[in-house]
Design a protein around this motif. Structure first.
Motif, PDB file in Angstrom:
ATOM      1  N   ILE A   1      14.250 -37.364   7.112  1.00 37.52           N
ATOM      2  CA  ILE A   1      13.061 -36.884   7.803  1.00 37.52           C
ATOM      3  C   ILE A   1      13.007 -35.379   7.567  1.00 37.52           C
ATOM      4  CG2 ILE A   1      11.865 -36.642  10.006  1.00 37.52           C
ATOM      5  CD1 ILE A   1      13.441 -38.993  11.056  1.00 37.52           C
ATOM      6  N   ALA A   2      11.844 -34.882   7.199  1.00 37.59           N
ATOM      7  CA  ALA A   2      11.762 -33.451   6.883  1.00 37.59           C
ATOM      8  C   ALA A   2      10.386 -32.906   7.238  1.00 37.59           C
ATOM      9  CB  ALA A   2      12.040 -33.226   5.404  1.00 37.59           C
ATOM     10  N   PRO A   3      10.328 -31.616   7.533  1.00 37.51           N
ATOM     11  CA  PRO A   3       9.039 -30.968   7.760  1.00 37.51           C
ATOM     12  C   PRO A   3       8.470 -30.470   6.441  1.00 37.51           C
ATOM     13  CG  PRO A   3      10.766 -29.408   8.152  1.00 37.51           C
ATOM     14  CD  PRO A   3      11.439 -30.693   7.741  1.00 37.51           C
ATOM     15  N   LEU A   4       7.326 -29.860   6.508  1.00 35.78           N
ATOM     16  CA  LEU A   4       6.743 -29.197   5.343  1.00 35.78           C
ATOM     17  C   LEU A   4       6.812 -27.690   5.538  1.00 35.78           C
ATOM     18  CD1 LEU A   4       3.589 -31.438   4.746  1.00 35.78           C
ATOM     19  CD2 LEU A   4       5.723 -31.467   3.453  1.00 35.78           C
ATOM     20  N   LEU A   5       6.600 -27.001   4.454  1.00 33.01           N
ATOM     21  CA  LEU A   5       6.598 -25.549   4.472  1.00 33.01           C
ATOM     22  C   LEU A   5       5.195 -25.080   4.090  1.00 33.01           C
ATOM     23  CD1 LEU A   5       8.704 -23.294   4.852  1.00 33.01           C
ATOM     24  CD2 LEU A   5       9.135 -23.385   2.397  1.00 33.01           C
ATOM     25  N   LEU A   6       4.603 -24.246   4.958  1.00 35.44           N
ATOM     26  CA  LEU A   6       3.301 -23.646   4.628  1.00 35.44           C
ATOM     27  C   LEU A   6       3.564 -22.349   3.882  1.00 35.44           C
ATOM     28  CD1 LEU A   6       0.191 -23.402   4.849  1.00 35.44           C
ATOM     29  CD2 LEU A   6       0.536 -22.301   7.086  1.00 35.44           C
ATOM     30  N   VAL A   7       3.108 -22.304   2.650  1.00 36.82           N
ATOM     31  CA  VAL A   7       3.319 -21.110   1.825  1.00 36.82           C
ATOM     32  C   VAL A   7       1.966 -20.564   1.378  1.00 36.82           C
ATOM     33  CG1 VAL A   7       5.625 -21.743   1.037  1.00 36.82           C
ATOM     34  CG2 VAL A   7       3.647 -22.530  -0.262  1.00 36.82           C
ATOM     35  N   GLY A   8       1.951 -19.254   1.119  1.00 36.75           N
ATOM     36  CA  GLY A   8       0.701 -18.613   0.729  1.00 36.75           C
ATOM     37  C   GLY A   8       0.890 -17.656  -0.433  1.00 36.75           C
ATOM     38  N   ARG A   9      -0.206 -17.342  -1.092  1.00 33.58           N
ATOM     39  CA  ARG A   9      -0.150 -16.383  -2.209  1.00 33.58           C
ATOM     40  C   ARG A   9       0.280 -15.014  -1.681  1.00 33.58           C
ATOM     41  NH1 ARG A   9      -4.904 -13.385  -1.603  1.00 33.58           N
ATOM     42  NH2 ARG A   9      -6.671 -14.532  -0.709  1.00 33.58           N
ATOM     43  N   LYS A  10       0.916 -14.256  -2.544  1.00 34.40           N
ATOM     44  CA  LYS A  10       1.489 -12.980  -2.113  1.00 34.40           C
ATOM     45  C   LYS A  10       0.432 -11.959  -1.714  1.00 34.40           C
ATOM     46  CE  LYS A  10       5.282 -11.472  -2.276  1.00 34.40           C
ATOM     47  NZ  LYS A  10       6.324 -11.310  -1.242  1.00 34.40           N
ATOM     48  N   SER A  11      -0.796 -12.131  -2.210  1.00 32.59           N
ATOM     49  CA  SER A  11      -1.835 -11.136  -1.931  1.00 32.59           C
ATOM     50  C   SER A  11      -2.569 -11.375  -0.609  1.00 32.59           C
ATOM     51  CB  SER A  11      -2.841 -11.104  -3.085  1.00 32.59           C
ATOM     52  OG  SER A  11      -3.321 -12.400  -3.363  1.00 32.59           O
ATOM     53  N   ILE A  12      -2.146 -12.366   0.154  1.00 34.56           N
ATOM     54  CA  ILE A  12      -2.727 -12.539   1.499  1.00 34.56           C
ATOM     55  C   ILE A  12      -2.427 -11.278   2.300  1.00 34.56           C
ATOM     56  CG2 ILE A  12      -2.522 -13.801   3.678  1.00 34.56           C
ATOM     57  CD1 ILE A  12      -2.041 -16.327   2.094  1.00 34.56           C
ATOM     58  N   PRO A  13      -3.446 -10.699   2.923  1.00 32.95           N
ATOM     59  CA  PRO A  13      -3.214  -9.430   3.630  1.00 32.95           C
ATOM     60  C   PRO A  13      -2.363  -9.611   4.883  1.00 32.95           C
ATOM     61  CG  PRO A  13      -5.452 -10.213   3.998  1.00 32.95           C
ATOM     62  CD  PRO A  13      -4.862 -11.107   2.956  1.00 32.95           C
ATOM     63  N   GLY A  14      -1.531  -8.622   5.149  1.00 33.70           N
ATOM     64  CA  GLY A  14      -0.688  -8.659   6.342  1.00 33.70           C
ATOM     65  C   GLY A  14       0.757  -8.400   5.998  1.00 33.70           C
TER      66      GLY A  14
ATOM     67  N   ALA B   1       7.962 -14.779  -4.814  1.00 30.14           N
ATOM     68  CA  ALA B   1       6.692 -15.077  -5.475  1.00 30.14           C
ATOM     69  C   ALA B   1       5.628 -15.576  -4.502  1.00 30.14           C
ATOM     70  CB  ALA B   1       6.910 -16.120  -6.571  1.00 30.14           C
ATOM     71  N   LEU B   2       6.045 -16.054  -3.341  1.00 25.41           N
ATOM     72  CA  LEU B   2       5.115 -16.589  -2.343  1.00 25.41           C
ATOM     73  C   LEU B   2       5.532 -16.125  -0.952  1.00 25.41           C
ATOM     74  CD1 LEU B   2       4.841 -20.340  -3.507  1.00 25.41           C
ATOM     75  CD2 LEU B   2       3.141 -18.535  -3.868  1.00 25.41           C
ATOM     76  N   HIS B   3       4.582 -16.134  -0.050  1.00 29.98           N
ATOM     77  CA  HIS B   3       4.899 -15.909   1.359  1.00 29.98           C
ATOM     78  C   HIS B   3       5.311 -17.241   1.990  1.00 29.98           C
ATOM     79  CE1 HIS B   3       3.562 -11.810   1.608  1.00 29.98           C
ATOM     80  NE2 HIS B   3       2.297 -12.080   1.330  1.00 29.98           N
ATOM     81  N   GLY B   4       6.414 -17.249   2.700  1.00 28.08           N
ATOM     82  CA  GLY B   4       6.776 -18.391   3.541  1.00 28.08           C
ATOM     83  C   GLY B   4       6.176 -18.141   4.919  1.00 28.08           C
ATOM     84  N   ILE B   5       5.168 -18.898   5.281  1.00 27.18           N
ATOM     85  CA  ILE B   5       4.427 -18.605   6.517  1.00 27.18           C
ATOM     86  C   ILE B   5       5.011 -19.343   7.711  1.00 27.18           C
ATOM     87  CG2 ILE B   5       2.164 -18.721   7.633  1.00 27.18           C
ATOM     88  CD1 ILE B   5       0.920 -18.430   4.821  1.00 27.18           C
ATOM     89  N   ALA B   6       5.240 -20.642   7.556  1.00 30.64           N
ATOM     90  CA  ALA B   6       5.757 -21.408   8.696  1.00 30.64           C
ATOM     91  C   ALA B   6       6.346 -22.726   8.226  1.00 30.64           C
ATOM     92  CB  ALA B   6       4.642 -21.693   9.705  1.00 30.64           C
ATOM     93  N   VAL B   7       7.276 -23.232   9.020  1.00 32.16           N
ATOM     94  CA  VAL B   7       7.808 -24.569   8.811  1.00 32.16           C
ATOM     95  C   VAL B   7       7.214 -25.445   9.908  1.00 32.16           C
ATOM     96  CG1 VAL B   7       9.898 -24.038  10.148  1.00 32.16           C
ATOM     97  CG2 VAL B   7       9.905 -25.945   8.554  1.00 32.16           C
ATOM     98  N   THR B   8       6.826 -26.656   9.541  1.00 32.71           N
ATOM     99  CA  THR B   8       6.045 -27.499  10.469  1.00 32.71           C
ATOM    100  C   THR B   8       6.927 -28.365  11.360  1.00 32.71           C
ATOM    101  OG1 THR B   8       5.843 -29.294   8.872  1.00 32.71           O
ATOM    102  CG2 THR B   8       4.118 -27.592   8.834  1.00 32.71           C
ATOM    103  N   SER B   9       8.071 -27.844  11.733  1.00 34.56           N
ATOM    104  CA  SER B   9       8.966 -28.571  12.631  1.00 34.56           C
ATOM    105  C   SER B   9       9.200 -27.743  13.883  1.00 34.56           C
ATOM    106  CB  SER B   9      10.298 -28.859  11.932  1.00 34.56           C
ATOM    107  OG  SER B   9      10.834 -27.672  11.398  1.00 34.56           O
ATOM    108  N   LYS B  10       9.909 -28.348  14.829  1.00 35.57           N
ATOM    109  CA  LYS B  10      10.173 -27.647  16.082  1.00 35.57           C
ATOM    110  C   LYS B  10      11.345 -26.677  15.964  1.00 35.57           C
ATOM    111  CE  LYS B  10       8.256 -31.332  18.945  1.00 35.57           C
ATOM    112  NZ  LYS B  10       8.530 -32.405  19.918  1.00 35.57           N
ATOM    113  N   VAL B  11      12.117 -26.847  14.898  1.00 37.28           N
ATOM    114  CA  VAL B  11      13.239 -25.935  14.665  1.00 37.28           C
ATOM    115  C   VAL B  11      13.144 -25.395  13.240  1.00 37.28           C
ATOM    116  CG1 VAL B  11      14.762 -27.082  16.291  1.00 37.28           C
ATOM    117  CG2 VAL B  11      14.732 -27.837  13.926  1.00 37.28           C
ATOM    118  N   ARG B  12      13.711 -24.217  13.042  1.00 31.66           N
ATOM    119  CA  ARG B  12      13.705 -23.633  11.705  1.00 31.66           C
ATOM    120  C   ARG B  12      14.608 -24.422  10.769  1.00 31.66           C
ATOM    121  NH1 ARG B  12      13.367 -17.024  11.952  1.00 31.66           N
ATOM    122  NH2 ARG B  12      11.833 -16.868  13.655  1.00 31.66           N
ATOM    123  N   LEU B  13      14.336 -24.317   9.504  1.00 28.75           N
ATOM    124  CA  LEU B  13      15.189 -24.945   8.509  1.00 28.75           C
ATOM    125  C   LEU B  13      16.460 -24.120   8.350  1.00 28.75           C
ATOM    126  CD1 LEU B  13      12.643 -25.771   5.650  1.00 28.75           C
ATOM    127  CD2 LEU B  13      13.796 -27.407   7.140  1.00 28.75           C
TER     128      LEU B  13
END
Lengths: 287, 32
Positions: free
Chosen positions: A113-126, A207-219
């Protein structure tokens, strides 16, 4: 494409020569996450049962060709399907299935059982995940999510994100997350929900931003990436699992033997370590 | 996990995923 790509011949295979070969049918291409999981447990199940186990990749039609292969196979435990959420989304997407998802299979057990990782392009502002989520909220349907196949986790997770944030996501469709990651890294699309095994190396490489993991605990393998709840998306919990299935009508003692072999496989320290590398979490409660 | 527990999870998630797909507007014609 149908190809037998590997076999695992256990040392004990000679002990039960009449038992025959077990084929694990993988609905996706070799080299992907599901294929990796199948090969990992297949080898150990082979050892546990003293029977040869081969992995066969039967790709196409969103995995439904493979699903059907096993659903319509002789119910003797020799054809075993491995699949994930796509097995469950198929009946909502395909009106011409030649099997009934609710009744065609006998579950053997879960592999991981595993969560997913929301990743984004590096040029997303912030400057961090909270900023990135604020940008996603602000942009809404102006942003583009990649997905690796209709009805797959990489599409359903953004649907859930859209439900949580109040917009309908816009998608760019790819044949698998591999090509999607290439375009994401190039900045041609904005976001992707993907298995940690394929997305995390690009985050770790910068190469990418790691934005969030879709589980209740971090990986464990990505302790710096927050959970969705930590950045204000408490309703964004999305986990997927790989399970094994045989055709309905398979004898209970055969199912029990396969379950025991699966348990032995996933209890193996080496397998456990590798599944953890694939983003495995310990239980549905913590996932 | 036992086959019975897997069956229960399968049934639960089949309902969850079906609702999610149906709420998404994903069309069957998009599936290939």
């Amino acid at each position: 494409m149908v190809a037998a790509l590997s076999s695992f011949l256990p040392m004990q295979a000679h002990a039960q020569p009449s038992a025959g070969v077990i084929t694990i049918v993988v609905p996706y291409a070799a080299g992907g996450g599901t294929d990796a999981v199948a090969r990992l447990v297949g080898e150990k199940m082979s050892s546990a049962m003293g029977r040869p186990v081969i992995v066969e990749n039967v790709v196409g039609a969103g995995g439904t060709i493979a699903n059907e292969r096993v659903a319509r196979s002789t119910p003797d435990g020799s054809s075993v399907l491995i699949n994930h959420t796509a097995l469950l989304s198929a009946p909502s997407l395909f009106s011409n299935l030649r099997y009934d998802t609710k009744t065609a299979f006998e579950p053997i057990g879960l592999v991981n059982i595993a969560p997913l990782l929301l990743v984004g392009r590096k040029s997303i502002p912030g400057s961090g995940p909270k900023d990135f989520v604020a940008w996603i909220k602000e942009q809404g349907p102006k942003i583009t999510f990649a997905h690796g196949g209709v009805g797959t986790n990489s599409q359903l997770c953004p649907v859930l994100i859209g439900n949580v944030l109040g917009f309908k996501p816009v998608f760019a469709a790819y044949r698998g997350s591999g090509p999607a990651l290439v375009d994401l890294i190039a900045g041609q699309i904005d976001l992707l929900c993907d298995q940690a095994t394929s997305a995390l190396p690009h985050v770790q490489a910068g190469a990418l931003h790691g934005i969030a993991v879709t589980s209740k605990v971090r990986l464990e393998q990505a302790p710096d990436i927050p959970t969705a709840a930590e950045i204000g998306l408490s309703d964004l919990v999305y986990t997927f699992w790989h399970g094994l299935y045989v055709a309905k009508g398979t004898p209970k003692d055969t199912i029990a033997a396969l379950n025991a072999a699966l348990r032995a496989a996933v209890s193996d320290p080496g397998v456990r370590a590798k599944l953890k590398g694939l983003g495995r979490t310990r239980s549905r409660r913590t996932a | 996990m036992s086959p019975e527990a897997h069956r229960a999870l399968f049934t639960e998630d089949l309902e969850r995923i079906t609702k999610l797909v149906e709420s998404s507007g994903i069309k069957a014609s998009e599936a290939k």
